[in-house]
Design a protein around this motif. Structure first.
Motif, PDB file in Angstrom:
ATOM      1  N   ILE A  85     -15.081   7.194  -2.154  1.00 23.93           N
ATOM      2  CA  ILE A  85     -15.364   5.764  -2.336  1.00 23.93           C
ATOM      3  C   ILE A  85     -15.946   5.468  -3.719  1.00 23.93           C
ATOM      4  CG2 ILE A  85     -16.973   3.930  -1.624  1.00 23.93           C
ATOM      5  CD1 ILE A  85     -16.314   4.568   1.252  1.00 23.93           C
TER       6      ILE A  85
ATOM      7  N   LEU B 283     -11.021   9.624   2.438  1.00 18.94           N
ATOM      8  CA  LEU B 283     -11.131   8.193   2.149  1.00 18.94           C
ATOM      9  C   LEU B 283     -12.574   7.787   1.893  1.00 18.94           C
ATOM     10  CD1 LEU B 283      -9.698   5.364   2.145  1.00 18.94           C
ATOM     11  CD2 LEU B 283     -10.205   5.277   4.591  1.00 18.94           C
TER      12      LEU B 283
ATOM     13  N   ALA C 111      -7.790  -0.719  -3.214  1.00 21.23           N
ATOM     14  CA  ALA C 111      -8.734   0.356  -2.921  1.00 21.23           C
ATOM     15  C   ALA C 111      -8.100   1.428  -2.039  1.00 21.23           C
ATOM     16  CB  ALA C 111      -9.974  -0.220  -2.231  1.00 21.23           C
TER      17      ALA C 111
ATOM     18  N   THR D 138       0.824  -1.204   0.000  1.00 17.72           N
ATOM     19  CA  THR D 138       0.000   0.000   0.000  1.00 17.72           C
ATOM     20  C   THR D 138       0.859   1.255   0.000  1.00 17.72           C
ATOM     21  OG1 THR D 138      -1.748  -1.157   1.217  1.00 17.72           O
ATOM     22  CG2 THR D 138      -1.840   1.242   1.197  1.00 17.72           C
TER      23      THR D 138
ATOM     24  N   THR E 239     -10.992   0.672  -9.043  1.00 18.50           N
ATOM     25  CA  THR E 239     -10.513  -0.652  -8.622  1.00 18.50           C
ATOM     26  C   THR E 239     -11.593  -1.725  -8.597  1.00 18.50           C
ATOM     27  OG1 THR E 239     -10.921  -0.219  -6.264  1.00 18.50           O
ATOM     28  CG2 THR E 239      -8.794   0.461  -7.181  1.00 18.50           C
TER      29      THR E 239
ATOM     30  N   THR F  13     -13.075   5.359  -6.015  1.00 18.80           N
ATOM     31  CA  THR F  13     -12.267   4.176  -5.713  1.00 18.80           C
ATOM     32  C   THR F  13     -12.887   2.927  -6.322  1.00 18.80           C
ATOM     33  OG1 THR F  13     -11.531   5.159  -3.630  1.00 18.80           O
ATOM     34  CG2 THR F  13     -11.275   2.787  -3.874  1.00 18.80           C
ATOM     35  N   ARG F  14     -14.195   2.804  -6.191  1.00 27.33           N
ATOM     36  CA  ARG F  14     -14.895   1.643  -6.763  1.00 27.33           C
ATOM     37  C   ARG F  14     -14.828   1.657  -8.286  1.00 27.33           C
ATOM     38  NH1 ARG F  14     -20.264   1.797  -2.870  1.00 27.33           N
ATOM     39  NH2 ARG F  14     -19.393   0.558  -1.140  1.00 27.33           N
TER      40      ARG F  14
ATOM     41  N   VAL G 149      -5.810   4.278  -3.961  1.00 22.55           N
ATOM     42  CA  VAL G 149      -6.449   5.405  -4.653  1.00 22.55           C
ATOM     43  C   VAL G 149      -6.557   6.640  -3.755  1.00 22.55           C
ATOM     44  CG1 VAL G 149      -8.519   6.216  -5.839  1.00 22.55           C
ATOM     45  CG2 VAL G 149      -7.682   3.897  -6.253  1.00 22.55           C
ATOM     46  N   PRO G 150      -7.232   6.553  -2.602  1.00 18.78           N
ATOM     47  CA  PRO G 150      -7.327   7.753  -1.752  1.00 18.78           C
ATOM     48  C   PRO G 150      -5.979   8.186  -1.178  1.00 18.78           C
ATOM     49  CG  PRO G 150      -8.207   5.844  -0.609  1.00 18.78           C
ATOM     50  CD  PRO G 150      -7.988   5.429  -2.028  1.00 18.78           C
TER      51      PRO G 150
ATOM     52  N   ALA H 251      -9.106  -1.406   4.883  1.00 18.64           N
ATOM     53  CA  ALA H 251      -8.076  -1.320   3.844  1.00 18.64           C
ATOM     54  C   ALA H 251      -6.990  -2.374   4.009  1.00 18.64           C
ATOM     55  CB  ALA H 251      -7.443   0.076   3.860  1.00 18.64           C
TER      56      ALA H 251
ATOM     57  N   SER I 109       1.105   3.724  -3.216  1.00 20.22           N
ATOM     58  CA  SER I 109       0.663   5.104  -2.983  1.00 20.22           C
ATOM     59  C   SER I 109       1.801   6.085  -3.205  1.00 20.22           C
ATOM     60  CB  SER I 109       0.130   5.252  -1.553  1.00 20.22           C
ATOM     61  OG  SER I 109      -0.927   4.356  -1.323  1.00 20.22           O
TER      62      SER I 109
ATOM     63  N   SER J 274     -14.070  -1.252  -2.652  1.00 14.69           N
ATOM     64  CA  SER J 274     -13.760  -0.172  -1.730  1.00 14.69           C
ATOM     65  C   SER J 274     -12.958  -0.659  -0.530  1.00 14.69           C
ATOM     66  CB  SER J 274     -15.056   0.496  -1.239  1.00 14.69           C
ATOM     67  OG  SER J 274     -15.878  -0.444  -0.570  1.00 14.69           O
TER      68      SER J 274
END
Length: 222
Positions: A79, A75, A94, A22, A86, A82-83, A97-98, A172, A26, A89
Motif C-alpha cells: 500500500i 495488496l 491503485a 483494471t 498513484t 501504491t500510494r 499497481v499490486p 479497489a 494490469s 490506495s
C-alpha cells in the motif's frame, strides 16, 4: 433487503467498466514486467544460449518469492508503494499497481514454460544459419512459441479477473466491490448471483477465444 434496480444497473455498468480497465491496465504493465523476465529466465538457464547461473538463480528465486505471496497479502503489504505511485490506495489506478506486481512474475513463469516447449532443433537451425543471440530469441524462439504464448496470456488474463474481484474487498472497485458492498454486506443475494454469472461467462469467453486463436495459429503454421 430489496434491491433498487434503477439504482443498481448504473452501479453495475460502472463496476464492469472498472473491472475492464483494471484488467487491461494490469495486463499491459504485467506484460511489460513479465515478458522480459520470462525471456531472461529461459536464455540464462544452464545449457541455454546466454547461460548465466547467477542471474538465473537470483531471478528465479525472486519470482518464486513473489509468486508465493497470496495476492490479498501483497495488496496490503505494498500500500505505501501504491500510494507513492498513484497518490491513493483505493480505486482502479491503485488496484493496477499490486495487480501488475502480482501478475508479472506469474506471467514470466508461464512465458518461460511456453518458450521451453520450443523444439531444440529450432535452436540448431538458428545456429546453422549464423543467427545472433538476439535474432535467435526474436526470430526463432518467440515466433515458434506463439501458440503456447497465446494460451499463457489467456491463463494470465483469467487469473487477473479473479484477482481483480478479490481486490474489490479492499475498495479497489469493480465487480468484486459491487458483490461485497451490495450483495454480501446488504444481504442481497441476487447481486452476488449476477456478479458470479457474469464473471463465469467472461472467463469462459476469454478461454474459448484463447483456445481458438492458439489452434488457428498452429494450423496456419502447420
Amino acid at each position: 433487503m430489496e434491491l433498487n434496480w434503477e439504482f443498481f444497473w448504473p452501479q453495475f455498468l460502472q463496476a464492469c467498466q472498472e473491472t475492464f480497465l483494471t484488467v487491461l491496465g494490469s495486463f499491459i504493465f504485467g506484460t511489460i514486467i513479465g515478458l522480459p523476465l520470462g525471456i531472461i529466465l529461459v536464455v540464462t538457464r544452464p545449457g541455454h544460449i546466454m547461460e548465466n547461473k547467477a542471474v538465473f538463480t537470483v531471478l528465479n528465486t525472486i519470482i518464486n518469492i513473489v509468486r508465493s505471496v497470496p495476492f490479498i497479502i501483497l495488496l496490503v503489504a505494498i500500500i505505501p508503494i501504491t500510494r507513492l505511485v498513484t497518490g491513493t490506495s483505493i480505486g482502479v489506478a491503485a488496484a493496477i499497481v499490486p495487480l501488475s506486481i502480482f501478475v508479472g512474475p506469474y506471467l514470466a513463469r508461464l512465458i518461460e514454460n511456453s518458450m521451453l516447449e520450443v523444439d531444440k532443433g529450432v535452436l540448431e537451425t538458428a545456429y546453422a544459419m549464423g543467427a545472433t543471440k538476439f535474432q535467435i530469441i526474436t526470430k526463432f524462439i518467440l515466433p515458434e512459441a506463439i501458440p503456447s504464448l497465446i494460451l499463457s496470456f489467456t491463463t494470465a488474463t483469467i487469473g487477473l479477473i479473479g484477482s481483480t474481484a478479490a481486490a474489490g474487498a479492499v475498495g479497489a472497485g469493480g465487480l468484486g466491490d459491487l458483490a461485497i458492498t451490495y450483495g454480501y454486506q446488504r444481504f442481497i443475494t441476487i447481486v452476488i448471483v449476477i456478479t458470479v454469472v457474469l464473471l463465469v461467462v467472461i472467463v469462459q469467453l476469454i478461454q474459448s477465444l484463447g483456445n481458438s486463436w492458439s489452434r488457428f495459429v498452429r494450423r496456419k503454421r502447420g
